[in-house]
Design a protein around this motif. Structure first.
Motif, PDB file in Angstrom:
ATOM      1  N   PRO A 123     128.976 -38.942  46.370  1.00  0.00           N
ATOM      2  CA  PRO A 123     127.834 -38.023  46.368  1.00  0.00           C
ATOM      3  C   PRO A 123     127.908 -37.071  47.569  1.00  0.00           C
ATOM      4  CG  PRO A 123     127.170 -40.175  47.140  1.00  0.00           C
ATOM      5  CD  PRO A 123     128.596 -40.298  46.689  1.00  0.00           C
ATOM      6  N   ILE A 124     127.403 -35.842  47.390  1.00  0.00           N
ATOM      7  CA  ILE A 124     127.350 -34.863  48.473  1.00  0.00           C
ATOM      8  C   ILE A 124     125.906 -34.794  48.944  1.00  0.00           C
ATOM      9  CG2 ILE A 124     127.661 -32.440  49.074  1.00  0.00           C
ATOM     10  CD1 ILE A 124     129.836 -32.296  46.987  1.00  0.00           C
ATOM     11  N   ASP A 125     125.706 -35.126  50.215  1.00  0.00           N
ATOM     12  CA  ASP A 125     124.345 -35.102  50.745  1.00  0.00           C
ATOM     13  C   ASP A 125     124.074 -33.755  51.429  1.00  0.00           C
ATOM     14  OD1 ASP A 125     125.839 -35.327  52.999  1.00  0.00           O
ATOM     15  OD2 ASP A 125     124.905 -37.162  53.743  1.00  0.00           O
ATOM     16  N   LYS A 126     122.902 -33.610  52.023  1.00  0.00           N
ATOM     17  CA  LYS A 126     122.493 -32.338  52.644  1.00  0.00           C
ATOM     18  C   LYS A 126     123.382 -31.972  53.831  1.00  0.00           C
ATOM     19  CE  LYS A 126     117.738 -32.633  51.179  1.00  0.00           C
ATOM     20  NZ  LYS A 126     116.338 -32.720  51.538  1.00  0.00           N
ATOM     21  N   THR A 127     123.824 -32.963  54.590  1.00  0.00           N
ATOM     22  CA  THR A 127     124.701 -32.698  55.730  1.00  0.00           C
ATOM     23  C   THR A 127     126.020 -32.103  55.252  1.00  0.00           C
ATOM     24  OG1 THR A 127     123.733 -34.608  56.845  1.00  0.00           O
ATOM     25  CG2 THR A 127     125.771 -33.725  57.773  1.00  0.00           C
ATOM     26  N   ASP A 128     126.589 -32.695  54.195  1.00  0.00           N
ATOM     27  CA  ASP A 128     127.837 -32.170  53.634  1.00  0.00           C
ATOM     28  C   ASP A 128     127.643 -30.753  53.133  1.00  0.00           C
ATOM     29  OD1 ASP A 128     129.147 -34.564  54.125  1.00  0.00           O
ATOM     30  OD2 ASP A 128     128.714 -35.378  52.130  1.00  0.00           O
ATOM     31  N   GLN A 129     126.529 -30.494  52.449  1.00  0.00           N
ATOM     32  CA  GLN A 129     126.265 -29.148  51.941  1.00  0.00           C
ATOM     33  C   GLN A 129     126.129 -28.141  53.078  1.00  0.00           C
ATOM     34  OE1 GLN A 129     122.816 -29.747  49.502  1.00  0.00           O
ATOM     35  NE2 GLN A 129     124.028 -30.448  47.738  1.00  0.00           N
TER      36      GLN A 129
END
Length: 177
Positions: A123-129
């Motif tokens: 999963p891609i979280d907000k930090t990754d985005q």
């Protein structure tokens, strides 16, 4: 002892039977239960690929870790190749690489490495985005990557003894390989 009359009429007893096309003499007809082609049709010559495939699917008994296992010859050969490649046999490693490349180009699914997790499944979280967005903005503006010590990576190295200034150091673009 008296003879029983034959149920099958012979050519001598039936003068009205006319021998000709589709009407063989009664004596030379096939007897009941007799086949006209006892040997049957000859078997077709088998190709080398078909013979090899049949042999690779043959099941043999292999003793492994003190237990008898039933495996196909294909499984035994593939295990031996992988084991040799793991022990450092470069020929086996090249063969394995070529085999997987060939299978991949033929459209045969080749499983990925054992415990590797596919990036698409994470999963891609907000930090990754946020990191991805910041990196994309840096690429669009053409700025260099930030250096943790001095700020931006795009910096002038200074001048040499003759007074010539060095070029600006830029990291290679992600598309240049």
């Amino acid at each position: 002892m008296s003879r029983k009359p034959s149920r099958q009429p012979s050519a001598d007893r039936t003068p009205e039977y006319e021998v000709g096309y589709g009407r063989p003499p009664l004596a030379s007809r096939f007897k009941p239960g007799q086949c006209g082609n006892p040997k049957g049709r000859p078997k077709k010559a088998q190709s080398l690929a078909a013979a090899t495939e049949r042999e690779l699917e043959r099941i043999i008994v292999v003793h492994q870790e003190g237990r008898a296992k039933r495996l196909t010859k294909r499984e035994v050969v593939s295990r031996q190749i992988v084991d040799k490649a793991c022990r450092g046999d470069l020929g086996a490693a090249r063969f394995l690489r070529d085999l997987t490349d060939l299978a991949g180009s033929a459209g045969i699914a080749v499983p990925a490495a054992g415990n590797a997790i596919s990036p698409a499944s994470l999963p891609i979280d907000k930090t990754d985005q946020a990191i991805i967005a910041e990196f994309a903005a840096l690429i669009r503006t053409g700025a260099g990557l930030p250096n943790s010590e001095d700020g931006p990576a795009s910096e002038t190295l200074g001048s040499d003894a003759q007074g010539h200034e060095d070029a600006v150091v830029q990291p290679p673009s992600p598309t240049s390989h």
